[in-house]
Design a protein around this motif. Sequence first.
Motif, short mmCIF file in Angstrom:
data_model
loop_
_atom_site.label_atom_id
_atom_site.label_comp_id
_atom_site.label_asym_id
_atom_site.label_seq_id
_atom_site.Cartn_x
_atom_site.Cartn_y
_atom_site.Cartn_z
N ASP A 77 -59.70 -41.91 -7.47
CA ASP A 77 -59.30 -42.90 -6.46
C ASP A 77 -58.94 -42.24 -5.14
N ARG A 78 -58.16 -41.18 -5.19
CA ARG A 78 -57.71 -40.55 -3.95
C ARG A 78 -58.80 -39.66 -3.35
N GLY A 79 -59.63 -39.11 -4.19
CA GLY A 79 -60.83 -38.45 -3.69
C GLY A 79 -60.66 -37.00 -3.29
N LEU A 80 -61.77 -36.48 -2.77
CA LEU A 80 -61.86 -35.10 -2.26
C LEU A 80 -62.21 -35.17 -0.78
N ILE A 81 -61.40 -34.57 0.06
CA ILE A 81 -61.63 -34.59 1.52
C ILE A 81 -62.42 -33.35 1.92
N LEU A 82 -63.46 -33.56 2.70
CA LEU A 82 -64.21 -32.48 3.35
C LEU A 82 -63.89 -32.57 4.83
N GLN A 83 -63.09 -31.63 5.31
CA GLN A 83 -62.57 -31.69 6.67
C GLN A 83 -63.27 -30.68 7.57
N LEU A 84 -63.82 -31.16 8.67
CA LEU A 84 -64.39 -30.29 9.70
C LEU A 84 -63.30 -29.91 10.68
N GLN A 85 -63.12 -28.62 10.87
CA GLN A 85 -62.10 -28.12 11.79
C GLN A 85 -62.68 -26.95 12.57
#
Length: 503
Positions: A327-335
Amino acid sequence: MNQPAPAALPPPRRVRLKPWLVAQVNSCQYPGLQWVNGEKKCFYIPWRHATRHGPSQDGDNTIFKAWAKETGKYTEGVDEADPAKWKANLRCALNKSRDFRLIYDGPRDMPPQPYKIYEVCSNGPTPAESQPSEDYTLGVGEEEEEEEEELQRMLPSLSLTEAVQPGAPMAPYSLPKEDVKWPPTLQPPVVLGPPAPDPSLLGPAPGNPADFGELLSEVLPSPQPGTLAASLPPTGEQLLPDLLISPHMLPLTDLEIKFQYRGRPPRALTISNPHGCRLFYSQLEATQEQVELFGPVSLEQVRFPSPEDIPSDKQRFYTNQLLDVLDRGLILQLQGQDLYAIRLCQCKVFWSGPCASAHGSHPNPIQREVKTKLFSLEHFLNELILFQKGQTNTPPPFEIFFCFGEEWPDRKPREKKLITVQVVPVAARLLLEMFSGELSWSADSIRLQISNPDLKDRMVEQFKELHHIWQSQQQLQPVAQAPPVAGLSAGQGPWPMHPVGMQ
């Protein structure tokens, strides 16, 4: 004083199956295990499947557990309970025995009382019917049954974190008005501006990352004779140098995401969001009030495909077990020019990729709520230069592979995993294809992902145009008549293409 040696575990006992099993049927001790008629030649044996028929109402009081205890393969209070293994052991014993013959295998869909019927052979089956135990081959439906028992044994090993203890009440969730279809409808491009404040978990790393134009110019300078230009494939328009001079033409924020369920065709999509995306499976929407639960709302919200088209009931059951804790998931963050992962979900996630540890044969988990670096464009460009100069034998990797709920990497091939996701930074793949000559420059085969130009982009284009005009004029005049310009070396124009960052 010498310590007494620990007692060795007793070896499994050799038990004759026929007298033992006939005695159990006569005892009427196990529900459903009974004779078909008064002749006592055939008997029913309950044969439930946990995923197709639900858990047994009889609990542990099964003939399968009794056989495991009788043969010494299970000791109460010592060994871990494994009903699927117990069932497999008795099934194998029945199949290999010459004293029993399977005459009816109940329907394999969802009967209210699934069962099998075995015949007790008085003198053993005929030689044509009997087979040596070591040469026994699976009959119709038994291969599927073995695969389902293997999947059932996987459940205790599925990597799920412990349930979170109840805490303070949370704000109400926002539920969508209708079911989400796949592929998901992506959000419109986010307008670049002052970014919304992120929680401390998602805050930027110390230091300000360099602008990509400046980084690319420093790491990958304009081709000079005898360097990278010598390794480029001959092209009429020299598109590669143009892209290097104008890095904004590269799709820096594009990520290609490919979802894969075991044995099913992959489903792929490309997202383009300067902040990144969140991979999840839930009917709950991310809201501004729930940033700490689901991450920033500026992320692209990408939902896992539905597992309903998985034909195997057992596989679909265990796939849903994992999706239910995503439900909360996996974040793929571009930085900056780097890609990070932040695991929020209860389901454990393992991965391999360019920034993974060197222990490629051991499972590599993503710790929960810890920012993990997946890909660095600067490192990729440095490795690409070394590869083009012949200083390394292999091109730099750029593909990232996630495995949800099962350990990875391990000895099991990725095709056997229940849920996997592959992520590809599109810009890295394009750069590698350009240098290797594998990229076709046909307008019909390339879908360029280019953002609309802003004011700075237009100014750069104007400088480029003036630079090209000046070069054209220089070609029409003798070199001797070209007036020198103070501060410029030979061959440079009034707008040198230096790696200069805008202030």
